[in-house]
Design an enzyme around this catalytic site. Sequence first.
Site, short mmCIF file in Angstrom:
data_model
loop_
_atom_site.label_atom_id
_atom_site.label_comp_id
_atom_site.label_asym_id
_atom_site.label_seq_id
_atom_site.Cartn_x
_atom_site.Cartn_y
_atom_site.Cartn_z
CG ASP A 83 -38.61 2.48 25.85
OD1 ASP A 83 -38.47 2.18 24.65
OD2 ASP A 83 -38.88 1.64 26.74
CE LYS A 146 -41.51 0.64 29.40
NZ LYS A 146 -40.07 0.79 29.10
CE LYS A 182 -41.02 -3.06 27.93
NZ LYS A 182 -39.65 -2.65 27.57
#
Length: 246
Positions: A83, A146, A182
């Site tokens: 991430d 995300k 996400k």
Amino acid sequence: MKAIQPIRRDHLKSMDMHDKGITTAAVCVYPSRVADAAKALKAANSSLPVASVATGFPAGQTHLKTRLEEVRLAVADGASEIDIVINRTLALTGHWEALYDEIRQFREACGEAHMKTILAVGELANFTNVYKASLVSMMAGSDFIKTSTGKESVNATYPVAIVMVRAIRDYFLRTGHKVGFKPAGGIRTAQESVVWLALMKEELGDEWLSPHLFRLGASSLLADIERQIYHHVTGRYPAYQELPMA
């Protein structure tokens, strides 16, 4: 261990769900703990992916060389998902090509690892920046985009989510390439998670209802899901101290 067995087995058994392989989608740790997490999962004979935040999480304000090396080290230690966080300065000042170049370098540093790009939408000022950052991230090779690190004052919200998922839809219609989404940060109840599922179904369709294209940041959410299952099985809500790691 909580990621491998998030819900009590006896409760799952009472719903005939004990043999469905229910786990979290991944277990996310800081880079320095990737090797420990990978070792623990291997000892438990689990194939659960290790995800690691990187690139100077959450602010992303370390030197580019440092951020790239952090990605490489996390992958070398066993992370199969990374991430990253974008450099918000580049987005806020309109340096989109420079942002693309940075994310592209992170993509190369990830190698075969799955890359989720965190936009930190609460710091991007407006919907136009969110849309552009979403497109740049996807063009640079992100597998997921995300919403948040979970550390900003504003995290996942529905208006921002609609901007991001419509960017995903636009990108798919132009390229045929599917990118995941996400939302993370501030999602705390099972009821809220149903709204997020409905949003994905309405905007992107059923294919985006699976873990390879949709994830929820579940740090706080998991405890409430567990409480709702507990209530379904026993007829009462548990105190939080009755739930492991709640």
